[in-house]
Design an enzyme around this catalytic site. Structure first.
Site, PDB file in Angstrom:
ATOM      1  N   HIS A 194      54.503 -34.731  -3.232  1.00 24.33           N
ATOM      2  CA  HIS A 194      53.861 -33.504  -3.700  1.00 24.33           C
ATOM      3  C   HIS A 194      53.638 -32.535  -2.545  1.00 24.33           C
ATOM      4  CE1 HIS A 194      49.285 -34.557  -3.062  1.00 24.33           C
ATOM      5  NE2 HIS A 194      49.972 -34.661  -1.966  1.00 24.33           N
TER       6      HIS A 194
ATOM      7  N   CYS B 191      48.701 -32.253   3.251  1.00 17.29           N
ATOM      8  CA  CYS B 191      49.182 -32.122   1.869  1.00 17.29           C
ATOM      9  C   CYS B 191      49.780 -30.740   1.609  1.00 17.29           C
ATOM     10  CB  CYS B 191      48.062 -32.441   0.876  1.00 17.29           C
ATOM     11  SG  CYS B 191      47.790 -34.224   0.702  1.00 17.29           S
TER      12      CYS B 191
ATOM     13  N   HIS C 132      55.831 -34.297   0.970  1.00  7.44           N
ATOM     14  CA  HIS C 132      55.500 -35.579   1.606  1.00  7.44           C
ATOM     15  C   HIS C 132      55.134 -36.535   0.482  1.00  7.44           C
ATOM     16  CE1 HIS C 132      51.665 -33.692   0.865  1.00  7.44           C
ATOM     17  NE2 HIS C 132      51.160 -34.908   0.799  1.00  7.44           N
TER      18      HIS C 132
ATOM     19  N   HIS D 268      53.035 -40.082  -1.189  1.00  7.20           N
ATOM     20  CA  HIS D 268      51.878 -40.979  -1.159  1.00  7.20           C
ATOM     21  C   HIS D 268      52.245 -42.257  -1.900  1.00  7.20           C
ATOM     22  CE1 HIS D 268      48.856 -38.232   0.471  1.00  7.20           C
ATOM     23  NE2 HIS D 268      49.403 -37.275  -0.272  1.00  7.20           N
TER      24      HIS D 268
ATOM     25  N   ASP E 248      56.591 -42.296 -11.104  1.00  7.00           N
ATOM     26  CA  ASP E 248      57.081 -43.084  -9.975  1.00  7.00           C
ATOM     27  C   ASP E 248      58.366 -42.489  -9.393  1.00  7.00           C
ATOM     28  OD1 ASP E 248      57.047 -45.181  -8.131  1.00  7.00           O
ATOM     29  OD2 ASP E 248      58.306 -46.441  -9.405  1.00  7.00           O
ATOM     30  N   HIS E 249      58.349 -42.294  -8.069  1.00 10.08           N
ATOM     31  CA  HIS E 249      59.478 -41.707  -7.339  1.00 10.08           C
ATOM     32  C   HIS E 249      59.809 -40.290  -7.827  1.00 10.08           C
ATOM     33  CE1 HIS E 249      59.836 -45.756  -5.823  1.00 10.08           C
ATOM     34  NE2 HIS E 249      60.727 -45.347  -4.953  1.00 10.08           N
TER      35      HIS E 249
ATOM     36  N   GLU F 219      44.697 -42.679  -3.340  1.00 14.79           N
ATOM     37  CA  GLU F 219      45.746 -41.863  -2.709  1.00 14.79           C
ATOM     38  C   GLU F 219      46.100 -42.404  -1.329  1.00 14.79           C
ATOM     39  OE1 GLU F 219      45.806 -37.306  -2.660  1.00 14.79           O
ATOM     40  OE2 GLU F 219      45.331 -37.829  -0.591  1.00 14.79           O
TER      41      GLU F 219
HETATM   42 NI    NI Z   1      49.323 -35.295  -0.115  1.00 17.41          NI
END
Ligand code: NI
Length: 135
Positions: free
Chosen positions: A14, A33, A39, A41, A79-80, A124
């Site tokens: 995200h 972020c 990037h 998580h 997911d992914h 997170e």
């Molecule tokens: Ni982030």
């Protein structure tokens, strides 16, 4: 009342920025972020349901079924994936862990029928998590 929790895991990318702000302000508020090139998580998702154990099984609900519902309704979607681009539910929302936990509740709640959804807890990082109880 008994509470039952199933843990699942997913990875997603995200970027969190306020489009009305300068790069500097975004970096100051959202830190890493706000990175322009995305990037990822590693999210740990804890889904807690509550209810009275069934007389014939001793279960609140079958935890395998709970896992299947989470996989089908949430992990398939997240997911992914890129949370900004790939997830219609998050369109025009900040893809923060706060908003994500609310959207995960909305995805799951209609499909928990034997008992009640109690809490979405979403980690997170190893130091940060949110909890959402549906209100
Ligand atoms: Ni982030």
């Amino acid at each position: 009342m008994v509470y039952l929790t199933r843990k699942e895991h997913f990875n997603a990318a995200h970027q969190v920025v306020n489009k009305n702000w300068s790069d500097e302000k975004n970096k100051a508020v959202f830190g890493k972020c706000a990175n322009k090139n995305w990037h990822g998580h590693n999210y740990d998702l804890y889904v807690t349901v509550k209810g009275i154990p069934n007389q014939e099984t001793g279960f609140i609900m079958n935890v395998k079924e709970l896992s299947s519902i989470i996989k089908e309704r949430v992990l398939e979607k997240l997911d992914h994936k890129n949370l900004n681009l790939d997830v219609p539910e998050l369109k025009d929302k900040f893809p923060t862990t706060e908003n994500l936990s609310v959207e995960i509740w909305k995805l799951l709640e209609p499909h928990i029928n034997e008992c009640k959804l109690h809490c979405i807890r979403l980690w997170e990082t190893e130091n940060i998590y949110t909890e959402y109880f549906g209100e």
